[in-house]
Write a protein that holds these residues in place. Sequence first.
Motif, PDB file in Angstrom:
ATOM      1  N   GLU A   1       0.842  -1.187   0.000  1.00 20.19           N
ATOM      2  CA  GLU A   1       0.000   0.000   0.000  1.00 20.19           C
ATOM      3  C   GLU A   1       0.881   1.242   0.000  1.00 20.19           C
ATOM      4  O   GLU A   1       1.858   1.309   0.750  1.00 20.19           O
ATOM      5  N   ALA A   2       0.542   2.219  -0.826  1.00 19.63           N
ATOM      6  CA  ALA A   2       1.360   3.433  -0.885  1.00 19.63           C
ATOM      7  C   ALA A   2       0.537   4.619  -1.342  1.00 19.63           C
ATOM      8  O   ALA A   2      -0.250   4.512  -2.289  1.00 19.63           O
ATOM      9  N   GLN A   3       0.717   5.734  -0.654  1.00 19.61           N
ATOM     10  CA  GLN A   3       0.170   7.020  -1.070  1.00 19.61           C
ATOM     11  C   GLN A   3       1.333   7.855  -1.585  1.00 19.61           C
ATOM     12  O   GLN A   3       2.332   8.028  -0.886  1.00 19.61           O
ATOM     13  N   MET A   4       1.215   8.400  -2.781  1.00 20.56           N
ATOM     14  CA  MET A   4       2.290   9.236  -3.315  1.00 20.56           C
ATOM     15  C   MET A   4       1.716  10.258  -4.287  1.00 20.56           C
ATOM     16  O   MET A   4       0.950   9.916  -5.181  1.00 20.56           O
ATOM     17  N   ALA A   5       2.075  11.510  -4.072  1.00 21.02           N
ATOM     18  CA  ALA A   5       1.614  12.567  -4.961  1.00 21.02           C
ATOM     19  C   ALA A   5       2.494  12.667  -6.200  1.00 21.02           C
ATOM     20  O   ALA A   5       2.114  13.261  -7.194  1.00 21.02           O
ATOM     21  N   LYS A   6       3.686  12.093  -6.119  1.00 21.03           N
ATOM     22  CA  LYS A   6       4.603  12.054  -7.258  1.00 21.03           C
ATOM     23  C   LYS A   6       5.350  10.727  -7.194  1.00 21.03           C
ATOM     24  O   LYS A   6       5.424  10.095  -6.137  1.00 21.03           O
ATOM     25  N   PRO A   7       5.922  10.265  -8.294  1.00 20.84           N
ATOM     26  CA  PRO A   7       6.573   8.949  -8.303  1.00 20.84           C
ATOM     27  C   PRO A   7       7.767   8.883  -7.359  1.00 20.84           C
ATOM     28  O   PRO A   7       8.585   9.801  -7.301  1.00 20.84           O
ATOM     29  N   TYR A   8       7.848   7.798  -6.600  1.00 21.21           N
ATOM     30  CA  TYR A   8       9.039   7.506  -5.815  1.00 21.21           C
ATOM     31  C   TYR A   8      10.012   6.714  -6.694  1.00 21.21           C
ATOM     32  O   TYR A   8       9.642   6.181  -7.733  1.00 21.21           O
TER      33      TYR A   8
END
Length: 290
Positions: free
Chosen positions: A137-144
């Motif tokens: 599960e991951a929340q990200m506003a931009k790619p990691y």
Amino acid sequence: WVFQIFTRTRFFLWTLLVFSFEKLIYSIPVSFQKFDSGSMSNVQWNFLQSPLVKIYYDNDAHDLARYALTSLNHCYPYISTLLGVKFKNDFNLNGSTFAVQMQKEDVVVSSFNGIVAIIGNKLNGPGFANPVTMNIEAQMAKPYDESFFCHELTHRLMYEHNDFSIGPLGRIWSLAMFPSWWIEGLAEYFTKSFGKYESQTLLMHMALNREWPTWERLHALYNASSDENERGYVTSGAFMEWLFNKVSEKNLGKIHTIVAHNTIVPPFYNAVDRFLLENTGKVSEDLYKD
């Protein structure tokens, strides 16, 4: 040992609570609830998939989802081989770049068909390999960076050694007996998720200034400030690399099978130390001091 029992029992109880709560939540992953991202009740979910990876994502995050799919596809063959874990679908992919050339008896074969990841794009948050649902599960506003997904995949595949064909409760109990420096150190050893050169620079700084995290801090990586968290993760990764170079057994799959088995044999909490004592003559704290 009292501190270790308290810390790991607290982890077990917290995860058990998550397990209970997860059964009541179907709209979004429980880890998303930790952040100020709202209920996300109006999100339109979509999915992408490959033979071994399925990504569920906010419909506005298609590019993030495709990047996650590509990253996990790329990482899986290597981490799977290192940890000796395969999914059932591996055996149906003859000739595929995903098919790891190992015999069934040499690996742990998951009861799952493949990897599932759930990606939100409301804010930047940490990743979470959920030992209950076995989803990433991951929340990200931009790619990691790709190493982020490789880090979480390492956790996800490691959990297979803690299953014992019991399911979530078996995994939660066994993982609660692992120190956090082993869990996160393994993933950092494989992936250098803070950046290869950044990690090397930080290690050199800590060595030159004798500013290593305390042993107690390495057991509390999840309750740390941003700077302490990074220092703890990077140090744990370097410590794990040093340990694996020191022990005679080099098969990481076998090592995790042994240590995981120790977590269900009394006194449970010293599973890692029993393995290290047998293979190096010292327990982890003494090795860290070295």
